[in-house]
Design a protein around this motif. Structure first.
Motif, PDB file in Angstrom:
ATOM      1  N   LEU A  24      11.328  -2.760  16.680  1.00 13.15           N
ATOM      2  CA  LEU A  24      12.451  -2.345  17.512  1.00 13.15           C
ATOM      3  C   LEU A  24      11.992  -1.416  18.633  1.00 13.15           C
ATOM      4  O   LEU A  24      12.482  -1.480  19.762  1.00 13.15           O
ATOM      5  CB  LEU A  24      13.518  -1.646  16.667  1.00 13.15           C
ATOM      6  CG  LEU A  24      14.215  -2.494  15.615  1.00 13.15           C
ATOM      7  CD1 LEU A  24      15.226  -1.646  14.843  1.00 13.15           C
ATOM      8  CD2 LEU A  24      14.920  -3.697  16.234  1.00 13.15           C
ATOM      9  N   GLY A  25      11.011  -0.581  18.317  1.00 13.39           N
ATOM     10  CA  GLY A  25      10.514   0.396  19.280  1.00 13.39           C
ATOM     11  C   GLY A  25       9.726  -0.208  20.430  1.00 13.39           C
ATOM     12  O   GLY A  25       9.364   0.516  21.368  1.00 13.39           O
ATOM     13  N   ASP A  26       9.453  -1.500  20.359  1.00 16.12           N
ATOM     14  CA  ASP A  26       8.754  -2.167  21.469  1.00 16.12           C
ATOM     15  C   ASP A  26       9.715  -2.528  22.592  1.00 16.12           C
ATOM     16  O   ASP A  26       9.280  -2.987  23.651  1.00 16.12           O
ATOM     17  CB  ASP A  26       8.053  -3.432  20.974  1.00 16.12           C
ATOM     18  CG  ASP A  26       6.936  -3.126  19.988  1.00 16.12           C
ATOM     19  OD1 ASP A  26       6.688  -3.980  19.102  1.00 16.12           O
ATOM     20  OD2 ASP A  26       6.328  -2.046  20.087  1.00 16.12           O
ATOM     21  N   SER A  27      11.008  -2.340  22.367  1.00 21.40           N
ATOM     22  CA  SER A  27      11.990  -2.610  23.411  1.00 21.40           C
ATOM     23  C   SER A  27      11.723  -1.676  24.583  1.00 21.40           C
ATOM     24  O   SER A  27      11.715  -0.449  24.438  1.00 21.40           O
ATOM     25  CB  SER A  27      13.406  -2.375  22.881  1.00 21.40           C
ATOM     26  OG  SER A  27      13.733  -3.290  21.860  1.00 21.40           O
ATOM     27  N   ALA A  28      11.501  -2.270  25.744  1.00 20.08           N
ATOM     28  CA  ALA A  28      11.103  -1.468  26.903  1.00 20.08           C
ATOM     29  C   ALA A  28      11.010  -2.361  28.129  1.00 20.08           C
ATOM     30  O   ALA A  28      11.099  -3.589  28.035  1.00 20.08           O
ATOM     31  CB  ALA A  28       9.752  -0.790  26.662  1.00 20.08           C
ATOM     32  N   LEU A  29      10.777  -1.721  29.264  1.00 17.58           N
ATOM     33  CA  LEU A  29      10.432  -2.428  30.488  1.00 17.58           C
ATOM     34  C   LEU A  29       8.909  -2.441  30.582  1.00 17.58           C
ATOM     35  O   LEU A  29       8.271  -1.386  30.533  1.00 17.58           O
ATOM     36  CB  LEU A  29      11.034  -1.712  31.695  1.00 17.58           C
ATOM     37  CG  LEU A  29      10.776  -2.335  33.079  1.00 17.58           C
ATOM     38  CD1 LEU A  29      11.498  -3.676  33.217  1.00 17.58           C
ATOM     39  CD2 LEU A  29      11.217  -1.381  34.183  1.00 17.58           C
ATOM     40  N   TYR A  30       8.339  -3.628  30.670  1.00 17.40           N
ATOM     41  CA  TYR A  30       6.887  -3.753  30.777  1.00 17.40           C
ATOM     42  C   TYR A  30       6.534  -4.029  32.232  1.00 17.40           C
ATOM     43  O   TYR A  30       6.963  -5.019  32.816  1.00 17.40           O
ATOM     44  CB  TYR A  30       6.375  -4.850  29.846  1.00 17.40           C
ATOM     45  CG  TYR A  30       6.456  -4.405  28.399  1.00 17.40           C
ATOM     46  CD1 TYR A  30       7.643  -4.563  27.678  1.00 17.40           C
ATOM     47  CD2 TYR A  30       5.378  -3.776  27.779  1.00 17.40           C
ATOM     48  CE1 TYR A  30       7.747  -4.108  26.373  1.00 17.40           C
ATOM     49  CE2 TYR A  30       5.475  -3.323  26.473  1.00 17.40           C
ATOM     50  CZ  TYR A  30       6.666  -3.489  25.776  1.00 17.40           C
ATOM     51  OH  TYR A  30       6.764  -3.041  24.490  1.00 17.40           O
ATOM     52  N   LEU A  31       5.736  -3.134  32.773  1.00 17.05           N
ATOM     53  CA  LEU A  31       5.395  -3.193  34.187  1.00 17.05           C
ATOM     54  C   LEU A  31       3.940  -3.579  34.363  1.00 17.05           C
ATOM     55  O   LEU A  31       3.063  -3.103  33.645  1.00 17.05           O
ATOM     56  CB  LEU A  31       5.632  -1.818  34.831  1.00 17.05           C
ATOM     57  CG  LEU A  31       7.088  -1.356  34.876  1.00 17.05           C
ATOM     58  CD1 LEU A  31       7.157   0.150  35.102  1.00 17.05           C
ATOM     59  CD2 LEU A  31       7.838  -2.094  35.968  1.00 17.05           C
ATOM     60  N   CYS A  32       3.719  -4.423  35.334  1.00 20.39           N
ATOM     61  CA  CYS A  32       2.372  -4.820  35.720  1.00 20.39           C
ATOM     62  C   CYS A  32       2.098  -4.231  37.100  1.00 20.39           C
ATOM     63  O   CYS A  32       2.997  -4.191  37.958  1.00 20.39           O
ATOM     64  CB  CYS A  32       2.267  -6.343  35.750  1.00 20.39           C
ATOM     65  SG  CYS A  32       0.706  -6.963  36.404  1.00 20.39           S
ATOM     66  N   ALA A  33       0.898  -3.761  37.311  1.00 19.65           N
ATOM     67  CA  ALA A  33       0.524  -3.195  38.607  1.00 19.65           C
ATOM     68  C   ALA A  33      -0.837  -3.730  39.010  1.00 19.65           C
ATOM     69  O   ALA A  33      -1.712  -3.917  38.165  1.00 19.65           O
ATOM     70  CB  ALA A  33       0.491  -1.677  38.534  1.00 19.65           C
ATOM     71  N   SER A  34      -1.020  -3.965  40.293  1.00 21.80           N
ATOM     72  CA  SER A  34      -2.321  -4.440  40.755  1.00 21.80           C
ATOM     73  C   SER A  34      -2.866  -3.511  41.831  1.00 21.80           C
ATOM     74  O   SER A  34      -2.131  -2.748  42.465  1.00 21.80           O
ATOM     75  CB  SER A  34      -2.239  -5.878  41.277  1.00 21.80           C
ATOM     76  OG  SER A  34      -1.617  -5.938  42.555  1.00 21.80           O
ATOM     77  N   SER A  35      -4.163  -3.558  41.983  1.00 19.65           N
ATOM     78  CA  SER A  35      -4.819  -2.836  43.062  1.00 19.65           C
ATOM     79  C   SER A  35      -6.034  -3.635  43.491  1.00 19.65           C
ATOM     80  O   SER A  35      -6.540  -4.481  42.748  1.00 19.65           O
ATOM     81  CB  SER A  35      -5.215  -1.419  42.639  1.00 19.65           C
ATOM     82  OG  SER A  35      -6.131  -1.449  41.569  1.00 19.65           O
ATOM     83  N   LEU A  36      -6.508  -3.334  44.706  1.00 21.74           N
ATOM     84  CA  LEU A  36      -7.584  -4.119  45.295  1.00 21.74           C
ATOM     85  C   LEU A  36      -8.878  -3.972  44.506  1.00 21.74           C
ATOM     86  O   LEU A  36      -9.584  -4.930  44.233  1.00 21.74           O
ATOM     87  CB  LEU A  36      -7.807  -3.689  46.745  1.00 21.74           C
ATOM     88  CG  LEU A  36      -8.774  -4.530  47.568  1.00 21.74           C
ATOM     89  CD1 LEU A  36      -8.292  -5.966  47.651  1.00 21.74           C
ATOM     90  CD2 LEU A  36      -8.915  -3.933  48.968  1.00 21.74           C
ATOM     91  N   ASP A  37      -9.156  -2.740  44.111  1.00 26.09           N
ATOM     92  CA  ASP A  37     -10.357  -2.511  43.320  1.00 26.09           C
ATOM     93  C   ASP A  37      -9.920  -1.803  42.063  1.00 26.09           C
ATOM     94  O   ASP A  37      -8.769  -1.898  41.669  1.00 26.09           O
ATOM     95  CB  ASP A  37     -11.376  -1.706  44.120  1.00 26.09           C
ATOM     96  CG  ASP A  37     -10.775  -0.433  44.700  1.00 26.09           C
ATOM     97  OD1 ASP A  37     -11.312   0.064  45.685  1.00 26.09           O
ATOM     98  OD2 ASP A  37      -9.761   0.041  44.176  1.00 26.09           O
ATOM     99  N   ARG A  38     -10.814  -1.081  41.466  1.00 26.38           N
ATOM    100  CA  ARG A  38     -10.421  -0.385  40.237  1.00 26.38           C
ATOM    101  C   ARG A  38      -9.516   0.790  40.522  1.00 26.38           C
ATOM    102  O   ARG A  38      -9.048   1.452  39.623  1.00 26.38           O
ATOM    103  CB  ARG A  38     -11.683   0.094  39.494  1.00 26.38           C
ATOM    104  CG  ARG A  38     -12.450  -1.010  38.854  1.00 26.38           C
ATOM    105  CD  ARG A  38     -13.663  -0.465  38.118  1.00 26.38           C
ATOM    106  NE  ARG A  38     -13.277   0.399  37.001  1.00 26.38           N
ATOM    107  CZ  ARG A  38     -14.153   1.066  36.283  1.00 26.38           C
ATOM    108  NH1 ARG A  38     -15.438   1.000  36.565  1.00 26.38           N
ATOM    109  NH2 ARG A  38     -13.752   1.833  35.288  1.00 26.38           N
ATOM    110  N   GLY A  39      -9.296   1.037  41.800  1.00 26.54           N
ATOM    111  CA  GLY A  39      -8.392   2.119  42.155  1.00 26.54           C
ATOM    112  C   GLY A  39      -9.088   3.452  42.290  1.00 26.54           C
ATOM    113  O   GLY A  39      -8.452   4.467  42.483  1.00 26.54           O
ATOM    114  N   LEU A  40     -10.417   3.436  42.213  1.00 24.94           N
ATOM    115  CA  LEU A  40     -11.124   4.706  42.265  1.00 24.94           C
ATOM    116  C   LEU A  40     -11.038   5.335  43.652  1.00 24.94           C
ATOM    117  O   LEU A  40     -11.121   6.545  43.805  1.00 24.94           O
ATOM    118  CB  LEU A  40     -12.591   4.515  41.866  1.00 24.94           C
ATOM    119  CG  LEU A  40     -12.804   4.126  40.412  1.00 24.94           C
ATOM    120  CD1 LEU A  40     -14.270   3.829  40.156  1.00 24.94           C
ATOM    121  CD2 LEU A  40     -12.324   5.222  39.485  1.00 24.94           C
TER     122      LEU A  40
END
Lengths: 109, 115
Positions: free
Chosen positions: B83-99
């Motif tokens: 039940l606790g897995d109920s949530a909004l799952y968001l995906c995010a992208s970036s060009l590189d590793r984001g460093l």
């Protein structure tokens, strides 16, 4: 666990007023970011401030960073009803961001 | 240009079931991160994948897994739903590793309800 704590948790203002949100974090950082989220939707990047910067502007947004106090603030000037959203600060790098719990801003027309 | 796309947008599952969420990053972005956002909370980091390899994992149980494909799209899998897995799952992208920039581009999310 959350890295940052936003303050206040909720803020209600009238259109045209300024809105200030604060964020505190726990560990040393290289940069700090602010994101906006409209109700239940994806996050939108607003601004990034690096640890060697003290203040940064973008349009109606002004962000300050005080690394000695481990805190940041986001100021939205001349707010509009369309600014109604949740605002999150985030620290971290490499795709791994740690978000605060957010400030829910309501701007009434 | 298309932004980050996620599917499905909404889904309902029952406890014990399995779910697969999908994400297509912005064209040219090689890094994909997954976040879980429970109602009233900020997003919590689950995974990051870069160049098809896991580059970071948050504090989530082994029921959560992910992978990235040669076209840089990604799947998030959750087994034995609670039940606790109920949530909004968001995906995010970036060009590189984001460093370098740290800026992430988010999709609109997949809202999972577990009954």
């Amino acid at each position: 666990s959350q890295q940052g704590e936003e303050d206040p948790q909720a803020l209600s203002i009238q259109e045209g007023e300024n809105a200030t949100m604060n964020c505190s974090y726990k560990t040393s950082i290289n940069n700090l970011q602010w994101y906006r989220q409209n109700s239940g939707r994806g996050l939108v990047h607003l601004i990034l401030i690096r640890s060697n910067e003290r203040e940064k502007h973008s349009g109606r947004l002004r962000v300050t960073l005080d690394t000695s106090k481990k805190s940041s603030s986001l100021l939205i000037t001349a707010s509009r009803a369309a600014d109604t959203a949740s605002y999150f600060c985030a620290t971290g790098e490499g795709g791994k961001l740690i978000f605060g719990q957010g400030t829910e801003l309501s701007v009434k027309p | 240009d298309a932004g980050v796309t996620q599917s499905p947008t909404h889904l309902i599952k029952t406890r014990g079931q399995h779910v697969t969420l999908r994400c297509s990053p912005i064209s040219g972005h090689k890094s994909v991160s997954w976040y879980q956002q429970v109602l009233g909370q900020g997003p919590q980091f689950i995974f990051q994948y870069y160049e098809k390899e896991e580059r970071g994992r948050g504090n989530f149980p082994d029921r959560f897994s992910a992978r990235q494909f040669p076209n840089y799209s990604s799947e998030l899998n959750v087994n034995a739903l609670l039940l606790g897995d109920s949530a909004l799952y968001l995906c995010a992208s970036s060009l590189d590793r984001g460093l370098n920039t740290g800026e992430l581009f988010f999709g609109e999310g997949s809202r999972l309800t577990v009954l």
